[in-house]
Motif scaffolding. Structure first.
Motif, PDB file in Angstrom:
ATOM      1  N   LEU A 132      35.517 -56.790  12.502  1.00  0.00           N
ATOM      2  CA  LEU A 132      36.442 -57.700  13.576  1.00  0.00           C
ATOM      3  C   LEU A 132      37.222 -58.229  12.621  1.00  0.00           C
ATOM      4  O   LEU A 132      38.448 -58.871  13.307  1.00  0.00           O
ATOM      5  N   ALA A 133      37.015 -58.569  11.255  1.00  0.00           N
ATOM      6  CA  ALA A 133      38.231 -59.340  10.518  1.00  0.00           C
ATOM      7  C   ALA A 133      39.542 -58.507  10.461  1.00  0.00           C
ATOM      8  O   ALA A 133      40.523 -59.051  10.751  1.00  0.00           O
ATOM      9  N   GLN A 134      39.238 -57.004  10.231  1.00  0.00           N
ATOM     10  CA  GLN A 134      40.600 -56.190  10.439  1.00  0.00           C
ATOM     11  C   GLN A 134      41.016 -56.393  11.746  1.00  0.00           C
ATOM     12  O   GLN A 134      42.250 -56.223  11.982  1.00  0.00           O
ATOM     13  N   ILE A 135      40.224 -56.279  12.805  1.00  0.00           N
ATOM     14  CA  ILE A 135      40.944 -56.245  14.050  1.00  0.00           C
ATOM     15  C   ILE A 135      41.724 -57.645  14.405  1.00  0.00           C
ATOM     16  O   ILE A 135      42.789 -57.504  14.947  1.00  0.00           O
ATOM     17  N   ILE A 136      41.028 -58.722  14.054  1.00  0.00           N
ATOM     18  CA  ILE A 136      41.920 -60.014  14.260  1.00  0.00           C
ATOM     19  C   ILE A 136      42.878 -60.227  13.457  1.00  0.00           C
ATOM     20  O   ILE A 136      44.135 -60.371  13.851  1.00  0.00           O
ATOM     21  N   ASP A 137      43.125 -59.806  12.077  1.00  0.00           N
ATOM     22  CA  ASP A 137      44.043 -59.870  11.486  1.00  0.00           C
ATOM     23  C   ASP A 137      45.280 -58.889  11.998  1.00  0.00           C
ATOM     24  O   ASP A 137      46.483 -59.058  11.806  1.00  0.00           O
ATOM     25  N   ALA A 138      45.022 -57.522  12.468  1.00  0.00           N
ATOM     26  CA  ALA A 138      45.765 -56.671  12.930  1.00  0.00           C
ATOM     27  C   ALA A 138      46.543 -57.185  14.132  1.00  0.00           C
ATOM     28  O   ALA A 138      47.744 -57.139  14.455  1.00  0.00           O
ATOM     29  N   GLN A 139      45.666 -57.918  14.875  1.00  0.00           N
ATOM     30  CA  GLN A 139      46.167 -58.552  16.459  1.00  0.00           C
ATOM     31  C   GLN A 139      47.276 -59.676  16.132  1.00  0.00           C
ATOM     32  O   GLN A 139      48.151 -59.841  16.540  1.00  0.00           O
ATOM     33  N   GLN A 140      47.059 -60.412  14.853  1.00  0.00           N
ATOM     34  CA  GLN A 140      48.134 -61.384  14.358  1.00  0.00           C
ATOM     35  C   GLN A 140      49.567 -60.798  13.783  1.00  0.00           C
ATOM     36  O   GLN A 140      50.292 -61.225  13.989  1.00  0.00           O
ATOM     37  N   THR A 141      49.203 -59.679  13.459  1.00  0.00           N
ATOM     38  CA  THR A 141      50.475 -58.969  12.817  1.00  0.00           C
ATOM     39  C   THR A 141      50.933 -57.530  13.684  1.00  0.00           C
ATOM     40  O   THR A 141      52.004 -57.336  12.870  1.00  0.00           O
ATOM     41  N   ASN A 142      50.187 -57.457  14.708  1.00  0.00           N
ATOM     42  CA  ASN A 142      50.601 -56.062  15.260  1.00  0.00           C
ATOM     43  C   ASN A 142      50.722 -54.952  14.342  1.00  0.00           C
ATOM     44  O   ASN A 142      51.443 -53.896  14.652  1.00  0.00           O
ATOM     45  N   ALA A 143      49.597 -54.953  13.362  1.00  0.00           N
ATOM     46  CA  ALA A 143      49.298 -53.753  12.641  1.00  0.00           C
ATOM     47  C   ALA A 143      48.760 -52.866  13.140  1.00  0.00           C
ATOM     48  O   ALA A 143      47.721 -52.999  13.994  1.00  0.00           O
ATOM     49  N   PRO A 144      48.838 -51.313  12.918  1.00  0.00           N
ATOM     50  CA  PRO A 144      48.347 -50.197  13.537  1.00  0.00           C
ATOM     51  C   PRO A 144      46.808 -50.349  13.174  1.00  0.00           C
ATOM     52  O   PRO A 144      45.958 -49.623  13.642  1.00  0.00           O
ATOM     53  N   GLU A 145      46.601 -50.909  11.945  1.00  0.00           N
ATOM     54  CA  GLU A 145      45.044 -50.700  11.299  1.00  0.00           C
ATOM     55  C   GLU A 145      44.029 -51.311  12.337  1.00  0.00           C
ATOM     56  O   GLU A 145      43.026 -51.064  12.423  1.00  0.00           O
ATOM     57  N   GLY A 146      44.445 -52.228  13.296  1.00  0.00           N
ATOM     58  CA  GLY A 146      43.432 -52.880  14.225  1.00  0.00           C
ATOM     59  C   GLY A 146      42.941 -51.906  15.201  1.00  0.00           C
ATOM     60  O   GLY A 146      41.773 -51.976  15.520  1.00  0.00           O
ATOM     61  N   SER A 147      43.585 -50.930  15.499  1.00  0.00           N
ATOM     62  CA  SER A 147      43.269 -49.906  16.479  1.00  0.00           C
ATOM     63  C   SER A 147      42.236 -48.815  15.691  1.00  0.00           C
ATOM     64  O   SER A 147      41.138 -48.555  16.320  1.00  0.00           O
ATOM     65  N   VAL A 148      42.532 -48.805  14.559  1.00  0.00           N
ATOM     66  CA  VAL A 148      41.550 -47.917  13.740  1.00  0.00           C
ATOM     67  C   VAL A 148      40.288 -48.486  13.785  1.00  0.00           C
ATOM     68  O   VAL A 148      39.014 -47.976  13.762  1.00  0.00           O
ATOM     69  N   ALA A 149      40.158 -49.930  13.236  1.00  0.00           N
ATOM     70  CA  ALA A 149      39.065 -50.568  13.085  1.00  0.00           C
ATOM     71  C   ALA A 149      38.293 -50.719  14.438  1.00  0.00           C
ATOM     72  O   ALA A 149      37.150 -50.654  14.221  1.00  0.00           O
ATOM     73  N   LYS A 150      38.735 -51.067  15.277  1.00  0.00           N
ATOM     74  CA  LYS A 150      38.318 -51.028  16.801  1.00  0.00           C
ATOM     75  C   LYS A 150      37.448 -49.802  17.091  1.00  0.00           C
ATOM     76  O   LYS A 150      36.301 -49.926  17.630  1.00  0.00           O
ATOM     77  N   GLU A 151      38.005 -48.770  17.035  1.00  0.00           N
ATOM     78  CA  GLU A 151      37.439 -47.618  17.141  1.00  0.00           C
ATOM     79  C   GLU A 151      36.267 -47.099  16.334  1.00  0.00           C
ATOM     80  O   GLU A 151      35.111 -46.806  16.962  1.00  0.00           O
ATOM     81  N   ALA A 152      36.488 -47.522  15.107  1.00  0.00           N
ATOM     82  CA  ALA A 152      35.278 -47.435  14.128  1.00  0.00           C
ATOM     83  C   ALA A 152      34.144 -48.495  14.672  1.00  0.00           C
ATOM     84  O   ALA A 152      33.072 -48.144  14.586  1.00  0.00           O
ATOM     85  N   LEU A 153      34.434 -49.608  15.102  1.00  0.00           N
ATOM     86  CA  LEU A 153      33.482 -50.558  15.550  1.00  0.00           C
ATOM     87  C   LEU A 153      32.646 -50.011  16.871  1.00  0.00           C
ATOM     88  O   LEU A 153      31.583 -50.260  16.934  1.00  0.00           O
ATOM     89  N   ILE A 154      33.644 -49.410  17.713  1.00  0.00           N
ATOM     90  CA  ILE A 154      32.786 -48.835  18.778  1.00  0.00           C
ATOM     91  C   ILE A 154      31.907 -47.806  18.492  1.00  0.00           C
ATOM     92  O   ILE A 154      30.710 -47.690  18.929  1.00  0.00           O
ATOM     93  N   ILE A 155      32.322 -47.075  17.646  1.00  0.00           N
ATOM     94  CA  ILE A 155      31.500 -45.721  17.251  1.00  0.00           C
ATOM     95  C   ILE A 155      30.035 -46.554  16.502  1.00  0.00           C
ATOM     96  O   ILE A 155      29.019 -45.770  16.679  1.00  0.00           O
ATOM     97  N   LEU A 156      30.372 -47.264  15.586  1.00  0.00           N
ATOM     98  CA  LEU A 156      29.226 -47.915  14.992  1.00  0.00           C
ATOM     99  C   LEU A 156      28.210 -48.466  15.832  1.00  0.00           C
ATOM    100  O   LEU A 156      26.989 -48.020  15.582  1.00  0.00           O
ATOM    101  N   LEU A 157      28.745 -49.250  16.954  1.00  0.00           N
ATOM    102  CA  LEU A 157      27.863 -49.896  17.970  1.00  0.00           C
ATOM    103  C   LEU A 157      27.196 -48.663  18.834  1.00  0.00           C
ATOM    104  O   LEU A 157      26.021 -48.736  18.955  1.00  0.00           O
ATOM    105  N   GLN A 158      28.108 -47.862  19.343  1.00  0.00           N
ATOM    106  CA  GLN A 158      27.586 -46.962  20.345  1.00  0.00           C
ATOM    107  C   GLN A 158      26.605 -46.029  19.806  1.00  0.00           C
ATOM    108  O   GLN A 158      25.602 -45.515  20.501  1.00  0.00           O
ATOM    109  N   GLN A 159      26.843 -45.163  18.549  1.00  0.00           N
ATOM    110  CA  GLN A 159      26.220 -44.313  18.260  1.00  0.00           C
ATOM    111  C   GLN A 159      25.020 -44.799  16.856  1.00  0.00           C
ATOM    112  O   GLN A 159      23.830 -43.848  16.866  1.00  0.00           O
ATOM    113  N   HIS A 160      25.194 -45.718  16.323  1.00  0.00           N
ATOM    114  CA  HIS A 160      24.446 -45.838  15.091  1.00  0.00           C
ATOM    115  C   HIS A 160      23.566 -47.344  15.284  1.00  0.00           C
ATOM    116  O   HIS A 160      22.497 -47.109  14.617  1.00  0.00           O
ATOM    117  N   MET A 161      24.030 -48.122  16.041  1.00  0.00           N
ATOM    118  CA  MET A 161      23.046 -49.507  15.972  1.00  0.00           C
ATOM    119  C   MET A 161      22.463 -49.831  17.164  1.00  0.00           C
ATOM    120  O   MET A 161      21.296 -49.931  17.447  1.00  0.00           O
TER     121      MET A 161
END
Length: 225
Positions: free
Chosen positions: A147-176
Motif C-alpha cells: 500500500l505504501a508503494q501504491i500511495i507513493d506512486a499515485q503521488q508521483t505518477n510512477a509506473p511502480e504503483g500498477s505493479v504493486a497493486k497487481e501484487a497486492l491483488i494476487i496476494l489477497l486473492q490467492q494466498h491470504m
C-alpha cells in the motif's frame, strides 16, 4: 487494469495494516499497550464503511482501554498464547498452510507457493523469531509495504504503483483471503479479553474493506480447519 475504489483512504488502510501486524506478530508488551492507549487506538481507528464489526470492535477496545492496568498484562499474554501461539495447539492457528493443506502442517505446499511469490516480487523478512512466512501478521506487514508503494506512486505518477497493486491483488486473492477469515472467525470465538475480541473484529472489517477497495474476490479453496 483493476481500478481502486477511491471512497476509502489508502493511507488509513495502510495504517490499519501496520497496527494489525504489530498487534498479532508477537506477544503483547506493556510498551505496546501504552502506545496504543496514548494514541487512543479505539477512537482513532478508521471508520471505513462504519460496519457493525467496525463499531463493535472499537467498542471492545474502548472497554479494554477504560479498565487497563499493567497487572492485566499476564492475562493478555495468556490470551494471545492460547489464540495464536501455544503451548499446545493454538485455537486460531495463524498460519495459512494449516487451513489450506489436508495434512494441517506448517510450511506445506501453500507456504512454498507463497515463498515463490514473495521472491518474484522482491519481498523478504528480517524476523526476530523464526516464523513460517504465511503467518497472518506477516501478511499484514506485506500489505502495509505494498500500500505504501501504491500511495507513493499515485503521488508521483510512477509506473511502480500498477505493479504493486497487481501484487497486492494476487496476494489477497490467492494466498491470504481464502483462509484468513476462518482464522479470524476462530479467534473471535475463543478470545478471552476485550483487546483481542476487538482487534479480531477490526481485522475482519479491514480485510473486507481492503478486498472491496481493490475489487478482489478470493479464490474458492477447500479449508481443512
Amino acid at each position: 487494469m483493476t481500478h481502486l475504489n477511491t471512497a476509502i483512504d489508502l493511507s488509513e488502510l495502510q495504517a490499519a495494516a501496520r497496527i494489525l501486524h504489530h498487534s498479532l506478530v508477537n506477544y503483547p508488551t506493556a510498551d505496546t499497550l501504552a502506545l496504543f492507549i496514548e494514541n487512543d487506538l479505539a477512537q482513532n481507528w478508521p471508520a471505513f464503511t462504519d460496519s457493525a464489526a467496525n463499531q463493535q470492535g472499537k467498542q471492545y477496545l474502548t472497554q479494554f482501554i477504560a479498565q487497563w492496568d499493567t497487572e492485566q498484562l499476564t492475562n493478555l499474554k495468556l490470551d494471545y498464547g492460547q489464540l495464536f501461539f501455544g503451548p499446545g495447539e493454538p485455537k486460531a492457528m495463524p498460519w495459512g498452510s494449516v487451513y489450506l493443506g489436508e495434512q494441517g502442517i506448517l510450511n506445506d505446499e501453500s507456504t512454498i507457493t507463497l515463498m515463490q511469490f514473495y521472491k518474484s516480487i522482491g519481498v523478504s523478512f528480517d524476523l526476530k523469531y523464526n516464523q513460517p512466512v504465511d503467518h497472518i501478521a506477516l501478511f499484514y506487514a506485506v500489505i502495509d509495504q505494498l500500500l505504501a508503494q501504491i500511495i507513493d506512486a499515485q503521488q508521483t505518477n510512477a509506473p511502480e504503483g500498477s505493479v504493486a497493486k497487481e501484487a497486492l491483488i494476487i496476494l489477497l486473492q490467492q494466498h491470504m483471503l481464502p483462509w484468513s477469515g476462518r482464522c479470524l472467525e476462530l479467534a473471535a470465538e475463543h478470545a478471552e479479553t476485550d483487546f483481542y475480541r476487538g482487534l479480531v473484529l477490526l481485522a475482519k472489517d479491514f480485510e473486507t474493506v481492503l478486498a472491496s477497495t481493490l475489487n478482489v474476490i478470493p479464490m474458492p479453496m477447500r479449508l481443512f480447519k
